[in-house]
Design an enzyme around this catalytic site. Structure first.
Site, PDB file in Angstrom:
ATOM      1  N   SER A   1      -0.204  31.969   1.138  1.00 50.61           N
ATOM      2  CA  SER A   1       1.016  31.377   1.682  1.00 50.61           C
ATOM      3  C   SER A   1       1.892  30.832   0.558  1.00 50.61           C
ATOM      4  CB  SER A   1       0.669  30.266   2.676  1.00 50.61           C
ATOM      5  OG  SER A   1       1.837  29.582   3.099  1.00 50.61           O
TER       6      SER A   1
ATOM      7  N   HIS B   1       6.325  34.207   5.966  1.00 45.27           N
ATOM      8  CA  HIS B   1       7.634  34.005   5.337  1.00 45.27           C
ATOM      9  C   HIS B   1       8.167  35.313   4.752  1.00 45.27           C
ATOM     10  CE1 HIS B   1       4.838  33.089   1.912  1.00 45.27           C
ATOM     11  NE2 HIS B   1       5.748  33.741   1.206  1.00 45.27           N
TER      12      HIS B   1
ATOM     13  N   ASP C   1       1.485  30.837   8.844  1.00 43.11           N
ATOM     14  CA  ASP C   1       2.351  31.630   7.965  1.00 43.11           C
ATOM     15  C   ASP C   1       1.771  33.043   7.919  1.00 43.11           C
ATOM     16  OD1 ASP C   1       4.000  32.663   6.045  1.00 43.11           O
ATOM     17  OD2 ASP C   1       3.391  31.298   4.432  1.00 43.11           O
TER      18      ASP C   1
ATOM     19  N   SER D   1       2.456  36.240  -2.460  1.00 42.71           N
ATOM     20  CA  SER D   1       2.394  35.881  -1.041  1.00 42.71           C
ATOM     21  C   SER D   1       1.901  37.029  -0.177  1.00 42.71           C
ATOM     22  CB  SER D   1       3.764  35.443  -0.526  1.00 42.71           C
ATOM     23  OG  SER D   1       4.018  34.113  -0.855  1.00 42.71           O
TER      24      SER D   1
ATOM     25  N   GLY E   1       5.309  36.368  -6.168  1.00 44.36           N
ATOM     26  CA  GLY E   1       4.899  37.750  -6.004  1.00 44.36           C
ATOM     27  C   GLY E   1       3.532  37.893  -5.369  1.00 44.36           C
TER      28      GLY E   1
END
Length: 444
Positions: free
Chosen positions: A341, A213, A243, A325, A323
């Site tokens: 994720s 993402h 992801d 991910s 913050g």
């Protein structure tokens, strides 16, 4: 050496020693694969490290066939527990001889998968997730705080329709959302994510893995807030079957070490990618919250984010915040397991966090773990060496700061941060803190 627990389930760096970590307690060496001098017997499960237990589980899945109904790692006993359905005593004996503890259960893997398919067909509702919990031999369904009214009724009735003893349902106080960060901070388009693991792309060029993402939101990433781009997204998947994103360094001469920067000048050397095991102790590094620890609670999880459904994730009780991910999930002995994720909750109240399996991401993008041209003994402490380290204003520090404006974030590619990110998220150690731009990459 002292044992230390600090608030927010963060781990701290032990002073002295190479890549020594602290978490709920100071990390100790793992047990040997089997007890010294002990011989494997049918009645005596072997003492195993979590990584070895994962390998044994894969072997037994093939050996037991349809009788295999999942497995999990008993951290206390350091044993692999294998679920078996049916009354084939010969298979049970074989599993015991292989070194596993065997448990008879009711629900087969096929039945659990069928139930998960029913949930997908009838209850794909944003704010829900489900994964098989081999410790209960049931599907654990979770609904966040947005699942109310008719949506809750639909979810509850679908779970009931699966039959008694097939699934449980629980509420989460938080909201499922994608996070944006990981080990060292990376910046792009007003958003902040985190570098997961350095890899070598299929064409031999240096690259790193991060959350998908992040990759679909921003094409170019920098190692410093407001800095010039140092890497460009090559492939990204989100939502859908994972992801993850492969981001190639723009400079082909970049030396990207295979390690995780855990703050305070300490690194953990990453030796290989591995499959996660339910019950396994794991660690996560994020540029917002720093180092945190917890346990794997489910595999092959499905999460229904507001942006869409993502499948094949690892479910844990490790905390994370906006913050974080893309950040690395790993073991104390240097096994790369996952990329952060999203999830619900924070590092004050706790919650669920989901991770993209590293093995799946590597296979999908055609990369291998470890940076191109990196020395194994690199001590730089940066997730991407000199080119992609924390840089100015991007370090995690010993106790990286609070979440982005109390979980305030922006949509993919929007100006991220709202309020200042914990007013100096990530301040600590010798690193400078990030003062803004640390919101979500996705919709909260």
């Amino acid at each position: 050496m002292s044992h230390k627990r600090i608030p927010k389930r963060k781990a701290v760096i032990a002073v002295g020693g190479v890549a020594a970590l602290g978490a709920a307690a100071l990390l100790l060496p793992n047990a040997n694969a089997s007890q010294d001098g002990a011989e494997d017997t049918a009645a005596a499960p072997r003492t195993l490290k979590a990584g070895d237990a994962s390998d044994l589980a894969s072997q037994l899945a093939g050996l037991l066939g349809d009788a295999f109904a999942g497995s999990y790692y008993d951290e206390g006993g350091q044993q692999l527990v294998v679920n078996v359905v049916g009354d084939n005593n010969q298979l049970v004996v074989q599993a015991k001889k292989a070194g596993a503890a065997v448990r008879q259960v009711e629900n087969s893997t096929a039945e659990l998968r069928s139930a998960a398919q029913t949930l997908k067909t009838e209850a794909t509702i944003p704010g829900t997730s489900w994964a098989v919990d081999p410790r209960t031999n049931k599907i654990r369904v979770t609904a966040d705080s947005t699942v109310t009214g008719e949506k809750w009724d639909t979810l509850e009735s679908t779970v009931r329709s699966l039959g008694s003893g097939m699934a449980t349902i629980q509420k989460s106080a938080g909201t499922f959302r994608t996070f944006a960060s990981g080990g060292d901070a990376i910046f792009g388009g007003g958003s902040r994510c985190s570098l997961g693991f350095n890899v070598t792309a299929g064409d031999g060029s240096p690259a790193f893995l991060t959350a998908g993402h992040c990759g679909v939101a921003v094409a170019e990433w920098s190692d410093a807030q407001g800095g010039a781009p140092i890497a460009t997204v090559d492939q990204a998947v989100f939502p859908g079957e994972g992801d993850f994103a492969l981001v190639k360094y723009d400079d082909p001469a970049t030396e990207a070490p295979s390690d995780v920067d855990v703050g305070g000048g300490q690194t953990v050397q990453i030796s290989q990618a591995a499959e996660a095991t339910v019950g396994q102790e794991v660690f996560r590094m994020g540029s917002t919250t720093g180092l945190a620890d917890g346990t794997v609670t489910g595999l092959d999880a499905t999460v229904n984010y507001p942006e869409g459904t993502v499948t094949g994730l690892i479910q844990t009780d490790v905390c994370a915040e906006p913050g974080d991910s893309g950040g690395s999930m790993f073991t104390q002995d240097g096994l790369a397991l996952g990329l952060t994720s999203g999830g619900s909750g924070d590092c004050t109240a706790g919650g669920e966090t989901f991770f993209q399996p590293v093995t799946t991401a590597l296979a999908a993008v055609g990369a291998t773990l470890g940076g191109a041209g990196a020395g194994a003994g690199d001590d730089s402490g940066a997730g991407a060496g000199d080119e992609a380290g924390a840089g100015e204003g991007a370090g995690a520090g010993d106790e990286a700061g609070a979440g982005a404006g109390e979980q305030a974030g922006a949509g993919a590619g929007e100006e991220a941060g709202g309020e200042q990110a914990g007013e100096e998220a990530g301040a600590g150690g010798d690193h400078a803190g990030v003062e803004d731009g640390s919101g979500l990459t996705g919709t909260r």
